[in-house]
Design a protein around this motif. Structure first.
Motif, PDB file in Angstrom:
ATOM      1  N   SER A  81      38.869  38.727   5.844  1.00  0.00           N
ATOM      2  CA  SER A  81      40.088  39.788   5.593  1.00  0.00           C
ATOM      3  C   SER A  81      40.030  40.983   6.193  1.00  0.00           C
ATOM      4  N   ARG A  82      39.147  41.699   4.262  1.00  0.00           N
ATOM      5  CA  ARG A  82      38.875  42.942   4.313  1.00  0.00           C
ATOM      6  C   ARG A  82      37.729  43.283   5.861  1.00  0.00           C
ATOM      7  N   THR A  83      36.952  42.755   6.585  1.00  0.00           N
ATOM      8  CA  THR A  83      36.642  43.046   7.647  1.00  0.00           C
ATOM      9  C   THR A  83      37.394  43.084   9.163  1.00  0.00           C
ATOM     10  N   SER A  84      38.137  42.202   8.525  1.00  0.00           N
ATOM     11  CA  SER A  84      38.930  42.045   9.967  1.00  0.00           C
ATOM     12  C   SER A  84      40.067  43.100  10.352  1.00  0.00           C
ATOM     13  N   LEU A  85      40.659  43.793   8.570  1.00  0.00           N
ATOM     14  CA  LEU A  85      41.603  44.864   8.551  1.00  0.00           C
ATOM     15  C   LEU A  85      40.971  46.243   9.283  1.00  0.00           C
ATOM     16  N   ALA A  86      39.600  46.060   8.482  1.00  0.00           N
ATOM     17  CA  ALA A  86      39.356  47.690   9.109  1.00  0.00           C
ATOM     18  C   ALA A  86      38.865  47.585  10.495  1.00  0.00           C
ATOM     19  N   GLU A  87      38.413  46.373  11.135  1.00  0.00           N
ATOM     20  CA  GLU A  87      38.127  46.826  12.713  1.00  0.00           C
ATOM     21  C   GLU A  87      39.773  47.056  13.415  1.00  0.00           C
ATOM     22  N   VAL A  88      41.461  45.712  12.827  1.00  0.00           N
ATOM     23  CA  VAL A  88      42.362  46.164  13.776  1.00  0.00           C
ATOM     24  C   VAL A  88      43.135  47.782  13.017  1.00  0.00           C
ATOM     25  N   THR A  89      42.839  48.051  12.434  1.00  0.00           N
ATOM     26  CA  THR A  89      43.101  49.475  12.346  1.00  0.00           C
ATOM     27  C   THR A  89      41.863  50.543  12.790  1.00  0.00           C
ATOM     28  N   ARG A  90      40.837  50.329  13.496  1.00  0.00           N
ATOM     29  CA  ARG A  90      39.975  51.737  14.412  1.00  0.00           C
ATOM     30  C   ARG A  90      41.243  51.344  15.287  1.00  0.00           C
ATOM     31  N   ARG A  91      41.081  50.109  15.963  1.00  0.00           N
ATOM     32  CA  ARG A  91      41.977  49.556  17.309  1.00  0.00           C
ATOM     33  C   ARG A  91      43.089  50.385  17.569  1.00  0.00           C
ATOM     34  N   LEU A  92      43.835  50.234  16.283  1.00  0.00           N
ATOM     35  CA  LEU A  92      45.097  50.780  16.480  1.00  0.00           C
ATOM     36  C   LEU A  92      44.435  52.397  16.683  1.00  0.00           C
ATOM     37  N   ASP A  93      43.863  52.818  15.774  1.00  0.00           N
ATOM     38  CA  ASP A  93      43.939  54.194  15.965  1.00  0.00           C
ATOM     39  C   ASP A  93      42.802  55.183  17.577  1.00  0.00           C
ATOM     40  N   SER A  94      41.995  54.126  18.017  1.00  0.00           N
ATOM     41  CA  SER A  94      41.155  54.338  19.418  1.00  0.00           C
ATOM     42  C   SER A  94      42.084  54.205  20.510  1.00  0.00           C
ATOM     43  N   ASN A  95      42.844  52.727  20.591  1.00  0.00           N
ATOM     44  CA  ASN A  95      43.620  52.105  21.801  1.00  0.00           C
ATOM     45  C   ASN A  95      45.005  52.817  22.282  1.00  0.00           C
ATOM     46  N   VAL A  96      45.387  52.732  20.719  1.00  0.00           N
ATOM     47  CA  VAL A  96      47.228  53.294  21.020  1.00  0.00           C
ATOM     48  C   VAL A  96      47.088  53.977  20.377  1.00  0.00           C
ATOM     49  N   LEU A  97      47.278  54.795  19.033  1.00  0.00           N
ATOM     50  CA  LEU A  97      47.782  55.978  18.810  1.00  0.00           C
ATOM     51  C   LEU A  97      46.720  57.576  18.607  1.00  0.00           C
ATOM     52  N   ALA A  98      46.134  57.640  19.706  1.00  0.00           N
ATOM     53  CA  ALA A  98      45.639  57.913  19.984  1.00  0.00           C
ATOM     54  C   ALA A  98      46.112  58.413  21.941  1.00  0.00           C
ATOM     55  N   SER A  99      46.753  57.689  22.296  1.00  0.00           N
ATOM     56  CA  SER A  99      47.808  58.021  23.305  1.00  0.00           C
ATOM     57  C   SER A  99      49.021  57.727  23.496  1.00  0.00           C
ATOM     58  N   VAL A 100      49.980  58.166  22.097  1.00  0.00           N
ATOM     59  CA  VAL A 100      51.246  58.484  22.394  1.00  0.00           C
ATOM     60  C   VAL A 100      52.097  59.499  21.293  1.00  0.00           C
ATOM     61  N   ASP A 101      53.026  59.883  21.794  1.00  0.00           N
ATOM     62  CA  ASP A 101      53.676  60.886  20.515  1.00  0.00           C
ATOM     63  C   ASP A 101      54.200  60.305  19.242  1.00  0.00           C
ATOM     64  N   ALA A 102      54.911  61.076  18.750  1.00  0.00           N
ATOM     65  CA  ALA A 102      55.299  60.869  17.190  1.00  0.00           C
ATOM     66  C   ALA A 102      56.930  60.125  18.118  1.00  0.00           C
ATOM     67  N   ARG A 103      57.454  59.973  18.269  1.00  0.00           N
ATOM     68  CA  ARG A 103      58.283  59.736  19.381  1.00  0.00           C
ATOM     69  C   ARG A 103      58.237  57.900  19.039  1.00  0.00           C
ATOM     70  N   GLY A 104      57.160  58.013  20.361  1.00  0.00           N
ATOM     71  CA  GLY A 104      56.723  56.706  20.407  1.00  0.00           C
ATOM     72  C   GLY A 104      55.930  55.546  19.080  1.00  0.00           C
ATOM     73  N   ALA A 105      54.654  56.256  18.444  1.00  0.00           N
ATOM     74  CA  ALA A 105      54.433  56.348  17.536  1.00  0.00           C
ATOM     75  C   ALA A 105      55.812  55.622  15.962  1.00  0.00           C
ATOM     76  N   LEU A 106      56.624  55.873  15.946  1.00  0.00           N
ATOM     77  CA  LEU A 106      58.581  55.793  15.787  1.00  0.00           C
ATOM     78  C   LEU A 106      58.309  54.713  16.333  1.00  0.00           C
ATOM     79  N   ALA A 107      58.463  53.978  17.718  1.00  0.00           N
ATOM     80  CA  ALA A 107      58.978  53.078  18.006  1.00  0.00           C
ATOM     81  C   ALA A 107      58.333  52.621  17.666  1.00  0.00           C
ATOM     82  N   LEU A 108      56.760  52.456  18.108  1.00  0.00           N
ATOM     83  CA  LEU A 108      55.090  51.342  17.907  1.00  0.00           C
ATOM     84  C   LEU A 108      55.816  50.320  16.847  1.00  0.00           C
ATOM     85  N   GLY A 109      55.894  51.150  15.326  1.00  0.00           N
ATOM     86  CA  GLY A 109      56.575  50.963  14.114  1.00  0.00           C
ATOM     87  C   GLY A 109      57.204  49.773  13.551  1.00  0.00           C
TER      88      GLY A 109
END
Length: 272
Positions: A5-33
């Motif tokens: 689970s720890r390994t998987s968590l590190a991977e999904v966190t990396r993907r969140l940062d690189s594939n999703v959060l890098a391309s959304v603004d503050a309002r989009g990030a709040l909505a995504l959350g």
């Protein structure tokens, strides 16, 4: 989390940062959350679905296909990407999988904080936790059973709107309406710890009879950073009953150098 689970968590966190959060603004990030928290609520209420999605023998394509069918009309493409990333990983338990989704919701919410200044959110969560602890009537209102979630969220908005960062208000709302088996205080503390992890530092809860000066806080912060090998954020609680000195808690470790603590220790020794 441990093991796979720890390994998987590190991977999904990396993907969140690189594939999703890098391309959304503050309002989009709040909505995504907010959308990810809704998915957490859905899975928390569907035991059979949750177990099936966490089963390592279930093909990843089947998991993502079902998630798409269930969520396509309810959440954004960005949320579907994050959910799909989580479902494609292996987890030690269904609880770990849902915890990971909740954590992604917290991380997305924090991505909305202006300038990435997460210390402010930490302070606001801690202060609200102290307020709740000091006001039993407020705590009772926020934890009363049978009250619709919308009513509780409205109460949180009335209390916090315009006074705290929007991310803080969202996290408090989640702690109040969907604590997931935690007490309100535990939920607030849990989110505070996730904020600290995201900011890559430890949190020290400091209890003192008087508010330490800025210079004293700087010295304490530096000493604790040397001790633990990581930046330290101080959450300070003034407790006059301690008489003097400091009590510092970092994780499960407590350093009690208060006068009240010394008196109690002397009494214990005399009694023993």
């Amino acid at each position: 989390m441990r093991g796979i689970s720890r390994t998987s968590l590190a991977e999904v966190t990396r993907r969140l940062d690189s594939n999703v959060l890098a391309s959304v603004d503050a309002r989009g990030a709040l909505a995504l959350g907010g959308e990810l928290f809704e998915v957490v609520a859905l899975l928390s209420g569907e035991h059979s679905l949750r177990r099936w999605l966490a089963d390592q023998s279930t093909p990843a394509e089947s998991k993502t296909a079902l998630a798409g069918q269930l969520l396509e009309q309810r959440v954004s493409p960005s949320a579907l990407i994050v959910v799909g990333d989580v479902l494609q990983q292996d987890w030690s338990s269904a609880r770990d999988m849902v915890d990971a989704l909740e954590r992604m919701g917290v991380y997305a919410t924090l991505a909305s904080v202006a300038g990435g200044r997460l210390d402010g959110v930490e302070d606001e969560l801690f202060r609200f936790q102290r307020i709740v602890a000091a006001q039993p009537q407020l705590r009772a209102a926020l934890t009363r059973e049978g009250v619709p979630a919308a009513t509780l969220r409205s109460l949180v908005d009335d209390l916090l709107s315009g006074k705290v960062d929007p991310a803080t208000s969202v996290l408090v709302g989640e702690a109040v309406t969907r604590p997931r088996g935690r007490t309100l205080e535990q939920a607030l503390d849990h989110f505070g710890q996730l904020v600290a992890e995201r900011a890559q530092h430890f949190v020290a809860v400091v209890r003192a009879a008087h508010l330490p000066s800025e210079a004293q806080q700087d010295r304490l912060r530096a000493a604790l950073s040397r001790k633990y090998g990581r930046d330290i954020h101080l959450n300070i609680e003034v407790v006059p009953e301690l008489i003097g000195g400091l009590s510092v808690q970092v994780g499960d470790e407590v350093i009690d150098d208060t006068i009240a603590g010394r008196i109690a220790e002397v009494k214990r020794r005399l009694a023993g």
